[in-house]
Structure formats: C-alpha cells, structure tokens
Design a protein around this motif. Structure first.
Motif, mmCIF file in Angstrom:
data_model
loop_
_atom_site.group_PDB
_atom_site.id
_atom_site.type_symbol
_atom_site.label_atom_id
_atom_site.label_comp_id
_atom_site.label_asym_id
_atom_site.label_seq_id
_atom_site.Cartn_x
_atom_site.Cartn_y
_atom_site.Cartn_z
ATOM 1 N N LYS A 80 -52.289 -43.250 -3.569
ATOM 2 C CA LYS A 80 -52.089 -44.699 -3.267
ATOM 3 C C LYS A 80 -50.875 -44.950 -2.296
ATOM 4 O O LYS A 80 -49.815 -44.103 -2.550
ATOM 5 C CB LYS A 80 -52.207 -45.527 -4.448
ATOM 6 C CG LYS A 80 -50.904 -45.525 -5.148
ATOM 7 C CD LYS A 80 -51.145 -46.300 -6.655
ATOM 8 C CE LYS A 80 -49.955 -46.419 -7.454
ATOM 9 N NZ LYS A 80 -49.813 -45.517 -8.338
ATOM 10 N N PRO A 81 -51.220 -45.821 -1.235
ATOM 11 C CA PRO A 81 -49.979 -46.045 -0.463
ATOM 12 C C PRO A 81 -48.997 -46.708 -1.106
ATOM 13 O O PRO A 81 -49.012 -47.362 -2.207
ATOM 14 C CB PRO A 81 -50.696 -47.088 0.441
ATOM 15 C CG PRO A 81 -52.116 -47.142 0.227
ATOM 16 C CD PRO A 81 -52.349 -46.594 -1.035
ATOM 17 N N LYS A 82 -47.726 -46.338 -0.852
ATOM 18 C CA LYS A 82 -46.261 -46.985 -1.413
ATOM 19 C C LYS A 82 -46.526 -48.452 -1.575
ATOM 20 O O LYS A 82 -46.834 -48.980 -0.678
ATOM 21 C CB LYS A 82 -45.235 -46.451 -0.297
ATOM 22 C CG LYS A 82 -43.786 -46.698 -0.922
ATOM 23 C CD LYS A 82 -43.002 -46.275 0.075
ATOM 24 C CE LYS A 82 -41.762 -46.644 -0.257
ATOM 25 N NZ LYS A 82 -40.396 -46.703 0.702
ATOM 26 N N GLY A 83 -46.112 -48.710 -2.719
ATOM 27 C CA GLY A 83 -46.040 -50.372 -2.963
ATOM 28 C C GLY A 83 -47.314 -50.749 -3.359
ATOM 29 O O GLY A 83 -47.423 -52.088 -3.269
ATOM 30 N N THR A 84 -48.355 -50.120 -3.420
ATOM 31 C CA THR A 84 -49.663 -50.492 -4.080
ATOM 32 C C THR A 84 -49.963 -50.040 -5.556
ATOM 33 O O THR A 84 -49.351 -49.128 -5.986
ATOM 34 C CB THR A 84 -50.630 -50.164 -3.111
ATOM 35 O OG1 THR A 84 -50.964 -48.862 -3.223
ATOM 36 C CG2 THR A 84 -50.383 -50.474 -1.666
ATOM 37 N N GLU A 85 -50.980 -50.681 -6.250
ATOM 38 C CA GLU A 85 -51.233 -50.543 -7.531
ATOM 39 C C GLU A 85 -52.771 -50.189 -7.651
ATOM 40 O O GLU A 85 -53.322 -50.940 -6.929
ATOM 41 C CB GLU A 85 -50.921 -51.372 -8.573
ATOM 42 C CG GLU A 85 -49.294 -51.544 -8.544
ATOM 43 C CD GLU A 85 -48.448 -50.615 -9.287
ATOM 44 O OE1 GLU A 85 -49.327 -49.647 -9.698
ATOM 45 O OE2 GLU A 85 -47.180 -50.515 -9.163
ATOM 46 N N ASP A 86 -53.216 -49.360 -8.785
ATOM 47 C CA ASP A 86 -54.685 -49.340 -8.984
ATOM 48 C C ASP A 86 -54.702 -50.281 -10.271
ATOM 49 O O ASP A 86 -54.041 -50.290 -11.055
ATOM 50 C CB ASP A 86 -55.007 -47.945 -9.508
ATOM 51 C CG ASP A 86 -55.007 -46.860 -8.269
ATOM 52 O OD1 ASP A 86 -55.389 -47.435 -7.189
ATOM 53 O OD2 ASP A 86 -54.464 -45.821 -8.459
ATOM 54 N N LEU A 87 -55.598 -51.303 -10.040
ATOM 55 C CA LEU A 87 -55.684 -52.189 -11.287
ATOM 56 C C LEU A 87 -56.898 -51.791 -11.934
ATOM 57 O O LEU A 87 -57.985 -51.657 -11.432
ATOM 58 C CB LEU A 87 -56.029 -53.753 -10.747
ATOM 59 C CG LEU A 87 -54.929 -54.503 -9.994
ATOM 60 C CD1 LEU A 87 -55.192 -56.141 -9.881
ATOM 61 C CD2 LEU A 87 -53.692 -54.447 -11.112
ATOM 62 N N PHE A 88 -56.774 -51.487 -13.074
ATOM 63 C CA PHE A 88 -57.869 -51.058 -13.994
ATOM 64 C C PHE A 88 -57.536 -51.205 -15.640
ATOM 65 O O PHE A 88 -56.094 -51.414 -15.751
ATOM 66 C CB PHE A 88 -58.486 -49.525 -13.559
ATOM 67 C CG PHE A 88 -57.103 -48.821 -14.081
ATOM 68 C CD1 PHE A 88 -56.374 -48.289 -13.158
ATOM 69 C CD2 PHE A 88 -57.255 -47.958 -15.292
ATOM 70 C CE1 PHE A 88 -55.355 -47.338 -13.416
ATOM 71 C CE2 PHE A 88 -56.352 -46.981 -15.540
ATOM 72 C CZ PHE A 88 -55.273 -46.696 -14.611
ATOM 73 N N GLY A 89 -58.511 -51.180 -16.530
ATOM 74 C CA GLY A 89 -58.008 -51.206 -17.788
ATOM 75 C C GLY A 89 -57.243 -52.569 -18.143
ATOM 76 O O GLY A 89 -57.682 -53.376 -17.788
ATOM 77 N N LYS A 90 -56.111 -52.390 -18.621
ATOM 78 C CA LYS A 90 -55.094 -53.455 -19.238
ATOM 79 C C LYS A 90 -54.712 -54.266 -17.863
ATOM 80 O O LYS A 90 -54.836 -55.523 -18.176
ATOM 81 C CB LYS A 90 -53.794 -52.652 -19.791
ATOM 82 C CG LYS A 90 -53.750 -52.774 -21.468
ATOM 83 C CD LYS A 90 -52.585 -52.231 -21.986
ATOM 84 C CE LYS A 90 -51.731 -53.129 -22.467
ATOM 85 N NZ LYS A 90 -51.822 -53.749 -23.947
#
Ligand code: AMP
Length: 444
Positions: free
Chosen positions: A6-16
């Motif tokens: 993933k690009p620096k400074g980004t997050e995958d949002l899933f689950g919790k």
C-alpha cells in the motif's frame, strides 16, 4: 515475484478498523441529525482551482501537500510540455486535502442557500489526502467527518456547532478529562488586517532567528507563524502580539456571546489567543480539540471555525459559514489509549453444519431461507468434518449451530446447538426462525 505494498501513509480498513469507522459514522449521523444536519458526499477529486481559491496558495496544504490527478492522456501532454499549464482548468485535478472547499463549490453549484433561504446544514464522512511527512497520527490518506453550516452568523450557531462536536466526542466515549477544547476569535476583515500587520512587524523584528518559511510568512500570511512546526519559531512566537484586545467591537461582542452560550451549556474550554488554524478562510470563532493521551505529537483530534469569506473566494455570493472536521485515525489513537473499543465485537452469525456431504443442497436451501429471515448465516464450503465445522462456527462467532443429518432431513427438523451453553434441541424447520430469534434474545 511481485512485491506490492500500500502507498506510504495509507491504511487498509477492514475488520476492527472498518467496524470502528462505520460506528463512528453511525454516531455522527445520530448526533448531527438531532441538530438538523444531512449527509452529503462530494467527489474525492476536484479542480485544483477549488483548492487554490478555497484554501489559499500560501498554505502548506495547497503548496506542498496536494496530490494531483491526471487522466492518462492529460498526463502525457503535461509531461511532453513540461507543465500542466496547457491543460484546461477542468483537466487540472487534485485529490481533496479537506472537505470544506469542495463543499463550498457544491453549495454554489447546487444553490444550497437561496437568497433569503434558511441556513444549510450538512455533514460528510470520507477520505482526505495530503502529501505530509508520515508519522504516528499523520497519514497521507486519512478519514474525516466534518460538518458545514452556510447562511447564518449568529453566535448561538457557533456555540451549537461546538456543543454538537463535544457531544459527538462524548458519545464516542471521550470524557472531559480526555480532551481540551481550545477557543479563539480571529477577528474579521475589519480588525484582522491591523493585527496581521502587527504580527508581521514582530516576525520581521525577529527574522534572523526564525526559519526561512516564517520569514516568507511575514509577507504572505504572518498568522501562520503561530502554527510553525520549528521549535525555535514556536518559542519566539510565544512573545508575539495576541489578537485579544485587538478585536473590533462587533467581533468582541460576537466572541463574548459564543462564550456565554458555551458557559450556559456547561462546555469547558480554554481560550487560546494563538490558535489561528492553518487555512486561509477562517475568521472570528475558531476552535480545536486536543486529546490529552494517546495521540503523540499530533494531538488535534478535531477543529474548525467560521469561514465568512470562503464562499466569495470560490465564486459565490457573500455567505457566512461555520464548520469543523474531526480525524478518524487520531480519535482512534486516543480511544485506544483510554481503553475504549469503538469497533465492538465481530458480528455473530448462525452456522449451518451438515453430518454428511450428500446434504449440501439442503444446507444451501436452509441458508438462503435463514438469510431471507434476516439472519447472518454461514456454512462450510470445503467439505470439512463436523468437528471442524463446529470449530469454524466458533471462529465466526456463531451463537447457534444448526446441524443437518439424514434423520433431521427425513423428519423436517434441525438440531440446534446453542454455542454458549452447548445444549442441543430438536426444532421443526418451520419453527426454526422463531427459535433462533429467541436464542438471539438470550431466552433459549
Ligand atoms: P484540519 O483539516 O487540518 O483542520 O484537520 C482536521 C482534523 O483532521 C485534525 O484535527 C486531525 O484530527 C485530522 N487530520 C488532519 N491531518 C491529518 C493527517 N495527515 N493524518 C491524520 N489525521 C489528520
């Protein structure tokens, strides 16, 4: 092998994290709805001009941090020409670094505030993009929930917006001890210029000790020197002249009334005359909420203010406005620090197990029927043993497991295993939905 990240400074949002984000939006809808706000979604990209006019070319957000967007053909053209100046304004796009400028554009395009009309109250929730140096609590793609009101300048409205913000934080679980509300008035077009000149003169007098950015700020936007990240500049700016005492009569009265309403509503705040907010469009009331634990150096969990001049900057009629934005990721850091789990438990389900692979079709049909009744329903898709189906049911948070065997199918029943008590009961298929509802309610 491909090694993609993933690009620096980004997050995958899933689950919790996704459950927490969804819950935060649900709480926003509940609290903001009480105050008459409706949800709006504007595009994640806008014409660059929306941001250069609406946020200001002297801000870091626009000058250094904007992610530009080009379609393939426009990118090739800009690369060939060595600049994007040959592109039309409509082809020069950027990912939104914040929500207010795009909202103002939408308000003009859709006439949210017709002449003499009632104020427009809207809120948004979504990703924002800034090419910042990444650190704890500072991302390049982060999520904000924000509100905007256009068309009124009464101080009662400023107070209501702030009270609503504090109620929202309260509903998330933050207590008075977990955050500080900072408040200031930045004055308006009649009193701020005088104050700006004074700050500019102060910076010029201390120029040799300040960073090159601040030297420039003396000309472009001296008030932003209060926000400088350089510790040396910060120290110097502690002795800079303050706006308090320099407000014109109208601004002073407006500010006093806002404080009075907040006092009446029992909202604690700290006045901070150095609070100027980073963006060009603010005037009069400005506020910021800082978390007292968990967020590290990036302690601002939300902030906003009045932007009475913004609508003209993006091509509209003069229309007063006020709004705020809160940062999802930073709020999560402070909630984590005080042990609040906004995500809550993973959803529970009903699991349909079978004793024999030959019953696959019966399982398939029972699952469909239960889903029609509104149950989150799971089953095995890999021909597992009954034991590992039970294990999987546990993993999936099943409150009940329905077991189908040859006998059950022959007698139109299912065996319902309560996953908490491990009790097993035979239930007629036609009664199973009602039975499961009673299991959900804890009466079985
Ligand atoms: P601003 O639009 O800069 O006033 O930001 C409003 C809120 O968004 C801040 O109080 C933070 O909670 C959050 N925020 C701003 N920038 C970032 C970032 N780079 N990463 C994460 N959260 C941010």
């Amino acid at each position: 092998m491909m090694d993609l990240h993933k690009p620096k400074g980004t997050e995958d949002l899933f689950g919790k994290s996704m459950r927490a984000w969804t819950n935060m939006q649900r709480i926003a809808a509940k609290i903001f709805g009480r105050y008459g706000f409706d949800l709006i979604e504007t595009p994640t990209m806008e014409q660059v001009d929306v941001f250069t006019h609406g946020i200001g070319t002297s801000t870091d957000v626009v000058r250094k941090e904007m992610f530009r967007v080009f379609s393939g053909a426009n990118l090739m053209r800009a690369l060939e020409e060595g600049s994007d100046e040959g592109l039309k304004a409509a082809q020069r796009l950027a990912l939104r670094p914040e929500g207010t400028a795009g909202f103002a554009r939408a308000a003009i395009e859709n006439t949210f505030v017709p002449q003499g009309g009632a104020p427009c109250k809207m809120y948004y929730a979504g990703p924002m993009f800034r090419g910042e140096d990444v650190q704890k609590g500072r991302l390049r793609e982060f999520h904000q929930i924000g509100v905007e009101v256009l068309g009124a300048e009464e101080p009662a409205l400023d107070a209501e917006v702030i009270i609503m913000l504090m109620q929202f934080f309260g509903e998330l679980g933050l207590t008075k001890n977990d955050m500080v509300l900072k408040l200031n008035s930045m004055g308006d077009a009649s009193c701020r210029p005088r104050y700006r000149d004074k700050v500019a003169a102060f910076i010029e007098a201390h120029e040799s000790d300040m960073c090159p950015e601040c030297k420039k700020r003396a000309d472009t936007n001296p008030l932003r020197a209060f926000d400088c990240k350089n510790p040396h500049c910060r120290e110097i700016m502690q002795d800079a002249p303050l706006i308090s005492g320099m407000l014109c009569d109208e601004c002073a009265a407006h500010y006093a009334a806002v404080k009075c309403y907040l006092d009446e509503a029992n909202i604690a705040y700290v006045e901070d005359p150095t609070l100027v907010r980073g963006l060009d469009y603010y005037g009069r009331t400005v506020f910021e909420v800082e978390a007292t634990s968990g967020v590290g150096a990036q302690s601002a969990i939300g902030g906003g203010g009045r932007y009475d001049g913004l609508m003209e900057l993006v091509g509209g009629k003069p229309t007063p406005g006020i709004g705020f934005a809160v940062g999802f990721e930073r709020i999560m850091l402070s909630l984590d620090a005080i042990g609040i789990d906004l995500a809550g438990p993973a959803p529970s389900c009903i699991y349909v197990a079978k004793t024999n692979e030959s019953l696959r079709d019966e399982v398939f049909n029972l699952c469909l029927a239960l889903r029609k009744e509104g149950f989150r329903t799971e089953a095995d898709y890999q021909n597992r043993s009954l034991k590992s189906q039970f294990k999987q049911a546990d993993k999936l948070n099943a409150i009940a497991c329905l077991v189908l065997g040859e006998d059950e199918v022959a007698s139109h029943t299912v065996t319902v295993r309560n996953m908490q008590t491990h009790e097993q009961t035979s239930v007629a298929v036609k009664d199973v939905a009602d039975y499961l509802k009673s299991v959900q309610q804890g009466t079985h």
